[in-house]
Design an enzyme around this catalytic site. Structure first.
Site, PDB file in Angstrom:
ATOM      1  N   LEU A   1      58.462  61.869  27.443  1.00 58.34           N
ATOM      2  CA  LEU A   1      59.124  61.074  28.489  1.00 58.34           C
ATOM      3  C   LEU A   1      59.317  59.499  27.941  1.00 58.34           C
ATOM      4  O   LEU A   1      60.155  58.803  28.069  1.00 58.34           O
ATOM      5  CB  LEU A   1      58.523  60.975  29.679  1.00 58.34           C
TER       6      LEU A   1
ATOM      7  N   TYR B   1      53.228  51.678  20.272  1.00 58.77           N
ATOM      8  CA  TYR B   1      54.593  51.026  20.207  1.00 58.77           C
ATOM      9  C   TYR B   1      54.919  51.200  18.568  1.00 58.77           C
ATOM     10  O   TYR B   1      56.458  50.829  18.562  1.00 58.77           O
ATOM     11  CB  TYR B   1      54.829  49.887  20.744  1.00 58.77           C
TER      12      TYR B   1
ATOM     13  N   PHE C   1      55.837  39.322  29.482  1.00 56.80           N
ATOM     14  CA  PHE C   1      56.434  40.193  30.550  1.00 56.80           C
ATOM     15  C   PHE C   1      56.185  41.377  30.920  1.00 56.80           C
ATOM     16  O   PHE C   1      55.375  41.913  30.180  1.00 56.80           O
ATOM     17  CB  PHE C   1      57.987  39.662  30.119  1.00 56.80           C
TER      18      PHE C   1
END
Length: 432
Positions: A116, A146, A432
């Protein structure tokens, strides 16, 4: 059936509930954070938002043109969520490049290992390219996730501390300006102006999202106490520097009397020195802690004893991923003129990056285009290595030693290093 797509308006509450901060699930590695200077651990435990709060968030996010949510739906249920925020980032040479910032990412634990996250990343990369964003970036909640999507660290952040009695500044010219303690409303007006000016001369700095400083307040935050705001004004009375700091209460003698600097920016060396001169010698304190700060903080060299400043935590900050290689490399300037032919292979998510490329740099202009047919590559490198090198803060030689760069022509790694490196190091003051 798995369906990866942006959530509909009425699906936004379910979308949020797939995110860790909305469910009370862990949202960061359980380690001391280099961007947190407070006395307690980070992140603090938060109460999951109510249904009413989720509705408020959905209304605000739906109207935000820079917010691009992505969901992974399994048999109609939202099982994964992520989003990109549209930024511009300052790059070497003084220009700005559009960047899609990956944020707020999670997969419901019972739906893990189904691809996903990869599906959402692919969809967000494709959408960013359609928006004309040649870069993606993120702040990684876990260091091992990542890289598989092509990201790699490009900036660092540190937490440092010093004992007040050691913070002796070397003599300098008198400050032509003045310092003022202000309230939160004044700080909200000053911060956007100072950040915008600082960003113009800092590689790696991001545009601020609208409302970034709206939550500044004079109210106390439990034992942490209230934020205080210190503004520097130049000889004309114009604000050119600002700092947010706290004086948290502690029951432990070891941490009592600590001043925590949570943010400080200055447009020039005079304002920078003036702000720090007060903060490192604040009455009735004994220790100063600052986070998150640049790894090459100039303040160190203003002390008579540069060893007074001790880095106590360090971590990578912004991870970069090139989505459109030729556009990204043509948009920045290079530290040395030259020409380099290099090869990228194995980028499955952005296959347009694969191939042999020729980078030509001279002065403030550069061009990257496919190399002529049959041209031999000076070196091979991974898309991850190129992401780390992009802002100029990492060593090409280190990536060569690690096997992410393979040299085919003597001196090619040296040339790569000279062309890409920038000084001072890139830094982004917020994530962020």
């Amino acid at each position: 059936m798995i369906d990866v797509r942006p959530p509909l308006v009425d699906e936004m509450p379910a979308y949020y509930r797939a995110l860790p901060y909305a469910t009370g699930m862990p949202q960061w590695e359980p380690a001391d954070a280099a961007w947190h200077g407070g006395l307690g651990p980070w992140p603090p435990q938060r109460t999951p938002p109510t249904a009413a709060r989720l509705a408020e968030m959905a209304a605000a996010d739906t109207e935000d043109g820079n917010f691009h949510p992505m969901g992974a739906f399994v048999d109609g249920a939202c099982a994964g969520a992520s989003a990109m925020l549209s930024f511009e980032i300052r790059v070497p040479g003084g220009g700005s490049v559009r960047l899609g910032g990956v944020t707020a990412t999670g997969v419901v634990p019972t739906y893990r290992r189904r691809g996903l996250l990869r599906g959402m990343m692919q969809a967000m990369f494709d959408a960013a390219l359609e928006r004309g964003e040649p870069l993606a970036g993120l702040s990684a909640s876990e260091g091992g996730i990542y890289g598989r999507y092509g990201f790699s660290p490009a900036t660092y952040r540190v937490r440092w501390e010093l004992a007040r009695h050691e913070a002796v500044l070397k003599p300098a010219a008198p400050d032509p300006g003045s310092l003022e303690l202000v309230d939160a409303e004044a700080a909200k007006r000053v911060w956007p102006e100072v950040h915008a000016a600082v960003r113009l001369r800092r590689v790696g700095e991001l545009t601020a999202q609208p409302g970034r400083w709206d939550r500044l307040t004079d109210e106390a935050d439990g034992a942490n106490g209230p934020l205080k705001y210190l503004v520097h004004r130049n000889r004309n009375g114009e604000a050119d520097g600002i700092a947010n700091f706290r004086l948290p209460w502690s029951a432990e003698a070891a941490t009592a009397g600590t001043l925590v600097v949570e943010a400080l920016e200055a447009e020039n060396p005079a304002a920078y020195r003036a702000l720090w001169s007060l903060l490192v010698d604040f009455d009735l304190t004994k220790t100063v802690v600052a986070a998150p700060r640049p790894r090459d903080e100039p303040l160190r060299w203003m002390f008579a004893n540069p060893r007074a400043m001790r880095i106590t935590r360090q971590s990578e900050s912004l991870w970069i991923r090139l989505l459109d290689l030729p556009a990204a490399l043509s948009a920045r300037a290079y530290g040395a003129p030259g020409e380099l032919t290099f090869r990228i292979e194995g980028d499955r998510m952005c296959p347009g990056n694969n191939g042999t490329w020729r980078l030509q740099a001279g002065g403030t202009s550069a061009a990257c285009a496919p190399a002529p047919s049959g041209a031999a590559a000076d070196l091979d490198l991974s898309i991850q290595a190129l992401g780390s090198l992009y802002l100029g803060g990492m060593s090409a030689h280190h990536f060569a030693d690690a096997g992410d760069i393979t040299e085919h022509r003597d001196g090619a790694v040296d040339r790569l290093a000279r062309m890409f490196r920038t000084d001072p190091e890139p830094h982004n003051s917020f994530v962020f």
